[in-house]
Design an enzyme around this catalytic site. Structure first.
Site, mmCIF file in Angstrom:
data_model
loop_
_atom_site.group_PDB
_atom_site.id
_atom_site.type_symbol
_atom_site.label_atom_id
_atom_site.label_comp_id
_atom_site.label_asym_id
_atom_site.label_seq_id
_atom_site.Cartn_x
_atom_site.Cartn_y
_atom_site.Cartn_z
ATOM 1 C CB CYS A 104 6.295 0.326 6.727
ATOM 2 S SG CYS A 104 5.425 0.096 5.169
ATOM 3 C CB ILE A 135 -0.930 0.017 1.247
ATOM 4 C CG1 ILE A 135 -1.721 -1.292 1.363
ATOM 5 C CG2 ILE A 135 -1.841 1.245 1.238
ATOM 6 C CD1 ILE A 135 -2.622 -1.637 0.227
ATOM 7 C CG ASN A 159 1.334 2.450 13.383
ATOM 8 O OD1 ASN A 159 1.953 3.056 12.513
ATOM 9 N ND2 ASN A 159 1.687 1.247 13.784
ATOM 10 N N GLY A 172 -5.018 -8.701 12.345
ATOM 11 C CA GLY A 172 -4.727 -7.903 11.149
ATOM 12 C C GLY A 172 -5.544 -8.309 9.947
#
Lengths: 305, 272
Positions: free
Chosen positions: A131, A72, A100, A266
């Site tokens: 990430c 993403i 976050n 998740g």
């Protein structure tokens, strides 16, 4: 009634150990039509940056065996719009909110921490140093224990909020990183973020994802996550939040046994938006049936053969 | 929208690899269905492979059922194809915005529906809804293209007595039904005859790109129904986003979630 309360940081007691992983729960309100999100231990928002971010172009997701890859690219509305448009809605819903955050450099993280410090309605910060989908999305801090420690210390100085550091599994020894962030002042550790993976389109002879590689999540990564939670639990004394392929109460209970004080759901949220609340109910039913009066008696009670 | 486990009440093979499922649904579900909305379907969430549910347009619905049309292209559709009448299926929907049918329409304007291949499943939802309301379709064109005659599914249903007034034109890649060519050629022609038309289009991305160009050239408004990959269907995975023109600031691009802000978008806003 089983007492499901868990303390994930000094003074931060959650009503139960079930949270939702960043990037799979939007800003929370998207789930309001499906259940009362205040019943969760906490919701963790989509990762926020100082400025809004548009994310990656091209194909962003693809399914793999028992999992999915995403690239993403940390698309988000930015911290300002979160505070003005989203947080008030979450407060109205009485949700326990963990924010976050991520940045390109230490200043970004410190700035975000300072901005969110003392804001009503935020229970804790989860700092994303893991990430895998953007060049500067925190991963440079997540693969080096010294850099990770320095970043956590810098954020620690700027906020009195409980700090959770979210670790990457894409390292040679996650225990070293976990110890480093513990020493630097992190109150809690969440693990794991996605594993870097790749998918190829044989017909077109090219990568499926626009970003070439992506983060692997879903049931496929659960054994890796369980192993890492178990290893880190042996090495640190701060609470751990287990993440990785949790799709039902049994999965969640396995993470608690391995040493996690709480868990994050998740990818399973995408399949059934009620997964997280079903896990809360499932944990309670299981512990009740097993005769536990509180979940803390169950946590880290793994019996080695 | 609703989340429920349901039952397949009918399964019908339309071609070698395309089939139609009729699924039981509560009346509440059927009341909020509108043309162009979709559902996420899964056969058994506990197996994890395939992991994610799959999006399908709601093609038709009654008081206690809805239908989807599925082409076998991968693991998800293949698993759904193995389900028989009586099997259980997990449903999440109706999702998305659907076609803008509630807008007051200028009665003189024609409506041109453009379907390419499996895009007919979405476009047909508009027509079936009209059939079921006994609404005449005078001034409505259906331009329908596919690879060949056998891929032109639903043709009989779209030409029967219900389709009162509908003007149907087909075109195929191999000329096995109607002219040989692309459906956008039919659109160009019809827009010359009816320049004030409203256009709804659904089909593969290259077709929609080309529809967008034809609309631009004819200075005509229209709506495109997109079919991007998605994991969740309700606005949280951000896997399905499409680049859009930012109307507030034309120098920049914005993204829109195909699942919740779409799947139907004004054609001029979409950046392919």
């Amino acid at each position: 009634m089983v007492d499901l309360k868990v303390e994930i940081a000094p003074g931060l007691v959650l009503k139960n150990p079930v949270m939702t992983a960043s990037g799979t729960f939007g800003y929370g309100r998207e789930y309001a039509p499906y259940f009362d999100i205040s019943r969760l231990g906490a919701i963790i928002t989509k990762g926020l940056s100082r400025q809004p971010k548009i994310g990656n172009s091209g194909v962003r997701i693809t399914e793999t065996a028992c999992g999915m890859l995403n690239a993403i690219g940390l698309e988000n509305i930015g911290v300002e719009r979160f505070l003005s448009d989203e947080l008030p809605i979450l407060q109205k819903m009485n949700a326990t909110v963990i924010v976050n955050v991520f940045g390109n450099n230490q200043d970004d993280y410190a700035n975000l921490a300072a901005k969110l410090d003392g804001v009503a309605g935020i229970a804790a910060l989860e700092i994303n140093i893991s990430c895998p989908n953007v060049k500067a999305g925190g991963i440079q801090f997540g693969i080096d224990p010294q850099a990770a420690a320095k970043l956590v210390a810098a954020v620690r100085k700027k906020t009195s909020l409980p700090l959770i550091t979210k670790l990457s599994p894409n390292v040679s020894d996650i225990v070293v990183i976990a110890k480093a962030v513990e020493e630097a002042g992190s109150d809690c550790i969440s693990l794991i973020n996605t594993l870097i993976g790749m998918a190829i389109d044989l017909e077109r002879k090219c990568p499926i994802l626009g970003n070439v590689t992506g983060g692997l999540s879903g049931p496929a990564i659960k054994p890796v996550a369980l192993r890492m939670v178990y290893q880190v639990a042996q090495a640190v004394s701060i609470p751990i939040i287990g993440i990785g392929g949790i799709a039902n109460a049994r999965d969640a209970l396995e993470f608690l046994l391995a040493g996690a004080t709480a868990i994050e759901v998740g990818t399973a949220n995408f399949i059934n938006p009620q997964t997280s609340i079903e896990i809360v109910e499932g944990i309670e039913q299981y512990l009740d049936a097993q005769g536990y009066s509180k979940v803390t008696d169950f946590i880290a009670s793994l019996e080695l053969n | 929208m609703y989340l429920f486990n349901s039952e397949i009440v009918n399964k019908e093979k339309l071609t070698q690899n395309i089939f139609r499922l009729r699924i039981k649904a509560a009346n509440d579900f059927c009341r909020v269905a509108t043309p162009g909305k979709f559902v996420m379907l899964g056969s058994d969430d506990s197996l994890f492979d395939p992991l994610l549910r799959r999006p399908f347009g709601i093609c038709r619905w009654g008081t206690d059922w809805f239908e989807v049309i599925i082409k076998i292209v991968g693991k998800g559709s293949s698993q759904l194809s193995k389900l028989e009448k009586g099997a259980s299926v997990a449903v999440h929907g109706p999702l998305g915005n659907g076609y803008p049918i509630n807008k007051p329409e200028n009665e003189q304007n024609t409506l041109i529906l453009v379907a390419g291949g499996m895009g007919i499943a979405s476009i047909a939802s508009y027509l079936f809804a009209a059939f079921d309301r006994k609404q005449p379709l005078i001034g409505t064109f259906l331009l329908y293209g596919a690879a060949n005659y056998s891929e032109l599914i639903l043709l009989n249903e779209l030409t029967d007595a219900d389709a009162f007034g509908l003007q149907l034109q087909t075109i195929t890649d191999d000329g096995s039904c109607g002219r040989q060519g692309l459906v956008t050629q039919l659109l160009s022609h019809e827009l010359q005859n009816n320049p004030q038309s409203q256009v709804f289009a659904c089909g593969p991305e290259p077709m929609l790109k080309s529809v967008q160009k034809v609309l631009q050239k004819n200075e005509c408004d229209g709506f495109l129904s997109l079919e991007n990959r998605m994991a969740c269907g309700f606005g949280v995975c951000l896997g399905c986003v499409q680049s859009m023109i930012n109307e507030d600031d034309e120098t920049s691009v914005k993204t829109a979630k195909v699942c919740t802000q779409g799947p139907v978008f004004p054609a001029q806003q979409v950046i392919f």
